[in-house]
Scaffold this active site. Structure first.
Site, PDB file in Angstrom:
ATOM      1  CB  SER A 264      30.051 -13.233 -32.548  1.00  0.00           C
ATOM      2  OG  SER A 264      29.270 -13.164 -31.372  1.00  0.00           O
ATOM      3  CE  LYS A 265      32.601 -21.132 -29.584  1.00  0.00           C
ATOM      4  NZ  LYS A 265      31.648 -21.177 -28.529  1.00  0.00           N
ATOM      5  NE  ARG A 266      31.702 -12.817 -26.699  1.00  0.00           N
ATOM      6  CZ  ARG A 266      31.912 -11.521 -26.870  1.00  0.00           C
ATOM      7  NH1 ARG A 266      31.130 -10.637 -26.263  1.00  0.00           N
ATOM      8  NH2 ARG A 266      32.899 -11.089 -27.615  1.00  0.00           N
ATOM      9  N   GLY A 268      25.524 -17.227 -30.457  1.00  0.00           N
ATOM     10  CA  GLY A 268      25.029 -18.603 -30.466  1.00  0.00           C
ATOM     11  C   GLY A 268      24.996 -19.172 -29.055  1.00  0.00           C
ATOM     12  CG  ASP A 269      28.647 -19.929 -27.028  1.00  0.00           C
ATOM     13  OD1 ASP A 269      28.333 -20.907 -27.731  1.00  0.00           O
ATOM     14  OD2 ASP A 269      29.815 -19.516 -26.897  1.00  0.00           O
TER      15      ASP A 269
END
Ligand code: GLU
Length: 504
Positions: A264-266, A268-269
């Protein structure tokens, strides 16, 4: 393959394209090109509530950046157009009507509240509510299967909201085929009667998707695993219309670096890597990083994406787009999820960096640093040639090479402790002498003269080379000192050694 292969990438423009979506596009592209077929872009924007301005342009830009442009799509070779479903709205109703006329679909008038009550009642008995053969004709639900045709018509004419539901068959076993997953058996009793069309005139994803795949003569549907549960309905719809279904391939999920759960994008963050090909600014102003802006080469992105689910069956890891086209095969795509490894993406970038021309890299490097504006790009290219082996991104270049462009302004503490000993100043003074008296200032001559002085006087290489490097670089790093001296020139070399002596 006898028929002309036609595949489509059919994103919904609900935001930036995630690398999972980009991987789907890539696999479609590779498959099409391998078989001399067409790669179609279709924008599935039937859900106006989720529509995001700019998302379509983002998708097109991302495909172009990766060098995997579509052959047909919005604004390009529109022979099966239009390619935005919102512009095809007028097409779908007739298909819903056809299924109703043939008794394969029906009108349902149940309100959202009524369905909610059904759901809650089921839940209180620990059951799951499904709108299908179980209950569609029991009288509690309001649809054209229980109403007379006059009653149905009266409701429609009175402007009541309705949906058209597909009448899933009872007690049948469907035999489905997926190129990646093989044979799949589905008991139709577990299917619910999915909505195909709504009274606002809009089709749902399911109807629009299969009508368009049929009208656009799509031969292979290659899409993410999340669409596998829709396969049974889609096959039933093809059967209901009497159309030949395309072949299907559902690509594996892309998993978090830990291997547990969907990327998920999270993730990556949290771990500091992008999940989008290009930087994206949302309407609320939040900026998401992109591979392009982070300094990745598109070739590296394409290569690492190809390995998310596919492998060539050999040890080879570096594949140009042309190589991928010739080697790619859906049969070699795994069904198990593909773990995303951010370190590996860097490895690929490092590899592609080594293949780039030094002059091309130098131009990019020059554009990123104001300090380089006045510097000849050919000199920068020589510097790049010396340091790129240690770099992953162009933005690593400055740290690795600033001393080729300006003298160190300080000396690293640890390095100083190691390099500066008693007698260093005298040795450096002597080094200056040797350098200035070296006839032709070449790497070879510098090497011969300095090395023979060191050996003849049994000085020890470290005693000279370490402070010399410290003087030139400011640290004990960098390529060969003789190459550095040659690059910065005699005067600058002498000046830097002199500066070091003064600082001792
Ligand atoms: N519009 C769907 C999506 O957003 C397409 C699924 C499919 O390829 O059938 O992924």
């Amino acid at each position: 393959m006898s028929k002309n292969v036609r595949v489509r990438f059919a994103p919904s423009p609900t935001g930036p394209l995630h690398i999972g979506g980009l991987r789907t596009a890539l696999f479609n592209y590779l498959f099409a090109k391998k078989h001399g077929g067409d790669f179609v872009l279709r924008i599935e924007d039937t859900d106006q509530n989720r529509y995001v301005e700019g998302a379509e342009n983002y998708i097109v830009d991302a495909l172009n950046w990766c060098n995997i442009p579509f052959d047909e799509g919005p604004g390009k070779n529109e022979k099966f157009g239009p390619y935005r479903q919102s512009e095809r709205k007028h097409l779908y109703k007739q298909y819903a009507d056809q299924l109703i006329a043939e008794g394969k679909a029906y009108y349902a008038f149940d309100t959202a509240e009524a369905l909610d009550t059904e759901r809650k009642n089921h839940e209180s008995e620990c059951k799951t509510f499904m709108y299908n053969w179980h209950n569609r004709e029991k009288g509690r639900l309001v649809n054209s299967l229980v109403l007379t045709s006059e009653e149905t018509l009266a409701k429609i004419n009175a402007g009541e909201n309705y949906v058209v539901r597909f009448k899933s068959p009872q007690d049948e076993t469907l035999h489905l085929k997926d190129i990646i997953r093989g044979d799949i058996k589905i008991d139709t009793n577990v299917l619910d009667d999915k909505i195909l069309f709504k009274s606002d005139g809009m089709p749902t994803y399911h109807l629009a998707n299969i009508v368009d795949d049929h009208l656009m003569e799509i031969t292979h549907v290659i899409r993410g695993e999340e669409w596998l549960p829709s396969l049974a309905l889609h096959k039933l719809l093809y059967n209901a219309f009497g159309w030949e279904a395309p072949e299907f391939a559902h690509l594996p999920l892309i998993l978090k670096p830990t291997g547990k759960g969907k990327l998920s994008k999270r993730d990556g963050d949290k771990l500091g890597f992008p999940v989008f090909p290009l930087e994206y600014t949302a309407t609320d102003g939040t900026v998401s990083r992109g591979y392009k802006e982070d300094g990745y080469f598109p070739e590296a992105v394409v290569n690492f994406l190809a390995f998310l689910g596919w492998n060539p069956g050999t040890e080879q890891e570096l594949f140009s787009l042309e190589n991928l086209i010739s080697e790619f095969d859906l049969e070699r795509v795994n069904k198990a999820g593909a773990r995303f490894d951010p370190d590996k993406t860097k490895w690929f970038n490092h590899q592609y960096m080594q293949q780039q021309l030094d002059l091309d890299l130098a131009k990019k490097f020059k554009a990123t640093r104001p300090e380089l504006t006045e510097i000849d790009v050919n000199y920068i290219a020589l510097v790049v040639g010396l340091i790129k082996e240690r770099a992953t991104f162009v933005q690593d270049f400055w740290d690795l090479s600033h001393y080729f462009f300006s003298a160190p302004t300080s000396y690293d503490d640890k390095a100083s402790k190691k390099a500066l000993k008693e007698g260093t100043a005298e040795l450096m003074q002597k080094t200056i002498e040797i350098i200035t008296t070296t006839k032709e200032f070449t790497i070879q001559n510098l090497q011969t003269n300095l090395k023979s002085w060191i050996t003849d006087n049994e000085i020890g290489f470290g005693k000279v080379m370490m402070p010399l490097r410290l003087a030139l670089v400011g640290a004990l790093q960098g390529p060969d000192v003789f190459e550095i001296m040659f690059m910065i020139g005699k005067n600058e070399t002498v000046k830097r050694i002199d500066d070091l002596i003064k600082s001792i």
